[in-house]
Motif scaffolding. Structure first.
Motif, PDB file in Angstrom:
ATOM      1  N   TYR A  79      38.477  26.767  53.195  1.00  0.00           N
ATOM      2  CA  TYR A  79      38.819  26.795  51.665  1.00  0.00           C
ATOM      3  C   TYR A  79      38.931  25.257  51.606  1.00  0.00           C
ATOM      4  N   LYS A  80      38.534  25.005  50.242  1.00  0.00           N
ATOM      5  CA  LYS A  80      39.161  23.335  49.936  1.00  0.00           C
ATOM      6  C   LYS A  80      40.157  23.246  48.729  1.00  0.00           C
ATOM      7  N   SER A  81      39.360  24.091  47.656  1.00  0.00           N
ATOM      8  CA  SER A  81      40.213  24.159  46.164  1.00  0.00           C
ATOM      9  C   SER A  81      39.749  24.950  45.393  1.00  0.00           C
ATOM     10  N   SER A  82      40.441  25.439  44.080  1.00  0.00           N
ATOM     11  CA  SER A  82      40.000  26.067  43.086  1.00  0.00           C
ATOM     12  C   SER A  82      40.355  25.699  41.883  1.00  0.00           C
ATOM     13  N   GLN A 101      44.015  39.998  41.810  1.00  0.00           N
ATOM     14  CA  GLN A 101      42.624  40.336  42.408  1.00  0.00           C
ATOM     15  C   GLN A 101      41.950  41.291  41.524  1.00  0.00           C
ATOM     16  N   LYS A 102      42.444  42.424  40.921  1.00  0.00           N
ATOM     17  CA  LYS A 102      41.850  43.459  40.336  1.00  0.00           C
ATOM     18  C   LYS A 102      41.133  42.796  38.875  1.00  0.00           C
ATOM     19  N   GLU A 103      41.726  41.643  38.617  1.00  0.00           N
ATOM     20  CA  GLU A 103      41.107  40.899  37.408  1.00  0.00           C
ATOM     21  C   GLU A 103      39.816  40.024  37.626  1.00  0.00           C
ATOM     22  N   ILE A 104      39.525  39.560  38.998  1.00  0.00           N
ATOM     23  CA  ILE A 104      38.528  38.682  39.135  1.00  0.00           C
ATOM     24  C   ILE A 104      37.455  39.563  39.695  1.00  0.00           C
ATOM     25  N   GLN A 105      36.200  38.800  39.441  1.00  0.00           N
ATOM     26  CA  GLN A 105      34.909  39.511  40.189  1.00  0.00           C
ATOM     27  C   GLN A 105      33.965  38.036  40.649  1.00  0.00           C
ATOM     28  N   LEU A 106      33.586  38.092  41.864  1.00  0.00           N
ATOM     29  CA  LEU A 106      32.784  36.955  42.279  1.00  0.00           C
ATOM     30  C   LEU A 106      31.471  37.350  41.630  1.00  0.00           C
ATOM     31  N   TYR A 107      30.733  36.454  41.047  1.00  0.00           N
ATOM     32  CA  TYR A 107      29.422  36.661  40.502  1.00  0.00           C
ATOM     33  C   TYR A 107      28.388  35.682  41.019  1.00  0.00           C
ATOM     34  N   SER A 108      28.725  34.509  41.524  1.00  0.00           N
ATOM     35  CA  SER A 108      27.700  33.604  41.948  1.00  0.00           C
ATOM     36  C   SER A 108      28.331  32.625  43.011  1.00  0.00           C
ATOM     37  N   ILE A 109      27.401  32.472  44.044  1.00  0.00           N
ATOM     38  CA  ILE A 109      27.714  31.478  45.220  1.00  0.00           C
ATOM     39  C   ILE A 109      26.481  30.524  45.213  1.00  0.00           C
ATOM     40  N   ALA A 111      37.068  35.861  35.327  1.00  0.00           N
ATOM     41  CA  ALA A 111      38.526  36.272  35.497  1.00  0.00           C
ATOM     42  C   ALA A 111      39.093  37.087  34.469  1.00  0.00           C
ATOM     43  N   ASN A 112      37.977  37.923  33.707  1.00  0.00           N
ATOM     44  CA  ASN A 112      38.700  38.631  32.549  1.00  0.00           C
ATOM     45  C   ASN A 112      39.333  37.605  31.722  1.00  0.00           C
ATOM     46  N   ASN A 113      40.560  38.046  31.249  1.00  0.00           N
ATOM     47  CA  ASN A 113      41.239  37.408  30.157  1.00  0.00           C
ATOM     48  C   ASN A 113      42.490  36.703  30.984  1.00  0.00           C
ATOM     49  N   LEU A 114      42.550  36.580  32.143  1.00  0.00           N
ATOM     50  CA  LEU A 114      43.683  35.874  33.001  1.00  0.00           C
ATOM     51  C   LEU A 114      43.840  34.611  32.391  1.00  0.00           C
ATOM     52  N   PHE A 115      42.689  33.730  31.999  1.00  0.00           N
ATOM     53  CA  PHE A 115      42.880  32.386  31.704  1.00  0.00           C
ATOM     54  C   PHE A 115      42.260  32.044  30.257  1.00  0.00           C
ATOM     55  N   TRP A 116      42.123  33.167  29.477  1.00  0.00           N
ATOM     56  CA  TRP A 116      41.621  33.093  28.169  1.00  0.00           C
ATOM     57  C   TRP A 116      40.097  32.844  28.199  1.00  0.00           C
ATOM     58  N   GLY A 117      39.524  33.608  28.962  1.00  0.00           N
ATOM     59  CA  GLY A 117      38.008  33.518  28.905  1.00  0.00           C
ATOM     60  C   GLY A 117      37.357  32.425  30.178  1.00  0.00           C
ATOM     61  N   HIS A 118      38.270  31.529  30.494  1.00  0.00           N
ATOM     62  CA  HIS A 118      37.741  30.563  31.645  1.00  0.00           C
ATOM     63  C   HIS A 118      37.473  31.431  32.734  1.00  0.00           C
ATOM     64  N   GLU A 119      36.799  30.660  33.687  1.00  0.00           N
ATOM     65  CA  GLU A 119      36.403  31.167  35.111  1.00  0.00           C
ATOM     66  C   GLU A 119      36.776  30.234  35.906  1.00  0.00           C
ATOM     67  N   ILE A 120      36.930  30.915  37.190  1.00  0.00           N
ATOM     68  CA  ILE A 120      37.094  30.104  38.416  1.00  0.00           C
ATOM     69  C   ILE A 120      35.975  29.631  39.206  1.00  0.00           C
ATOM     70  N   LYS A 136      42.957  32.943  49.534  1.00  0.00           N
ATOM     71  CA  LYS A 136      43.511  31.563  49.561  1.00  0.00           C
ATOM     72  C   LYS A 136      43.225  30.968  47.857  1.00  0.00           C
ATOM     73  N   MET A 137      42.220  31.438  47.518  1.00  0.00           N
ATOM     74  CA  MET A 137      41.857  31.072  45.812  1.00  0.00           C
ATOM     75  C   MET A 137      43.170  31.917  45.075  1.00  0.00           C
ATOM     76  N   ILE A 138      43.428  32.872  45.417  1.00  0.00           N
ATOM     77  CA  ILE A 138      44.499  33.635  44.672  1.00  0.00           C
ATOM     78  C   ILE A 138      45.702  33.132  44.679  1.00  0.00           C
ATOM     79  N   ASP A 139      46.188  32.530  46.189  1.00  0.00           N
ATOM     80  CA  ASP A 139      47.343  32.123  46.327  1.00  0.00           C
ATOM     81  C   ASP A 139      47.558  30.485  45.675  1.00  0.00           C
ATOM     82  N   GLU A 140      46.373  30.175  45.453  1.00  0.00           N
ATOM     83  CA  GLU A 140      46.344  28.786  44.809  1.00  0.00           C
ATOM     84  C   GLU A 140      46.496  28.855  43.119  1.00  0.00           C
ATOM     85  N   MET A 141      45.917  29.978  42.536  1.00  0.00           N
ATOM     86  CA  MET A 141      45.652  30.158  41.152  1.00  0.00           C
ATOM     87  C   MET A 141      46.836  30.959  40.452  1.00  0.00           C
TER      88      MET A 141
END
Length: 136
Positions: free
Chosen positions: A129-132, A88-96, A110-119, A61-66
């Motif tokens: 799911y609420k939002s991303s 999906q190959k570019e993202i990595q869950l690291y903390s909850i 998010a690697n360089n998907l968003f120029w260094g920003h995280e999701i 759902k996060m991928i569908d939104e982002m």
């Protein structure tokens, strides 16, 4: 507040006094549980254990939104639109972080998907799911 708690599923959780939460690492992901009454903490540990089984659904759902955000606003010159699997190959869950009420925030690199920003992905206390959003 105890300095550590032992749990049959989570192992040892250590209390971080400065952040007022218990934390542990499981399968390479950091989990932080904001402190509350012992009974609520125990309930949140069990609920989060169940959440692990639905992480792929939440991530989908996060991928569908982002993905539209990436493909409409964050493509480099000459960069082609990404598919869901490429994203999906570019993202990595690291903390909850699990809040007192059982709701949670999931943090993805998010690697360089968003120029260094995280999701940051928010879910309800029933793990819906609420939002991303982008952070950092």
């Amino acid at each position: 507040t105890a300095a550590t708690i032992e749990d049959s599923f989570w192992g040892q959780l250590s209390f971080d006094e400065a952040l007022d939460w218990y934390e542990t690492i499981k399968d390479g992901t950091k989990f932080s549980f904001t402190t509350t009454l012992v009974e609520q903490l125990a309930e949140n540990l069990r609920k989060t254990e169940k959440l692990l089984g639905s992480l792929s659904e939440v991530e989908g759902k996060m991928i569908d939104e982002m993905i539209p955000l990436k493909n409409q606003n964050w493509l480099e010159d000459e960069e082609k639109e990404l598919s869901g699997s490429q994203f999906q190959k570019e993202i990595q869950l690291y903390s909850i972080t699990i809040n007192k009420d059982g709701s949670a925030e999931l943090y993805y690199k998010a690697n360089n998907l968003f120029w260094g920003h995280e999701i940051k992905t928010s879910i309800s206390n029933n793990h819906h799911y609420k939002s991303s959003t982008l952070i950092g």
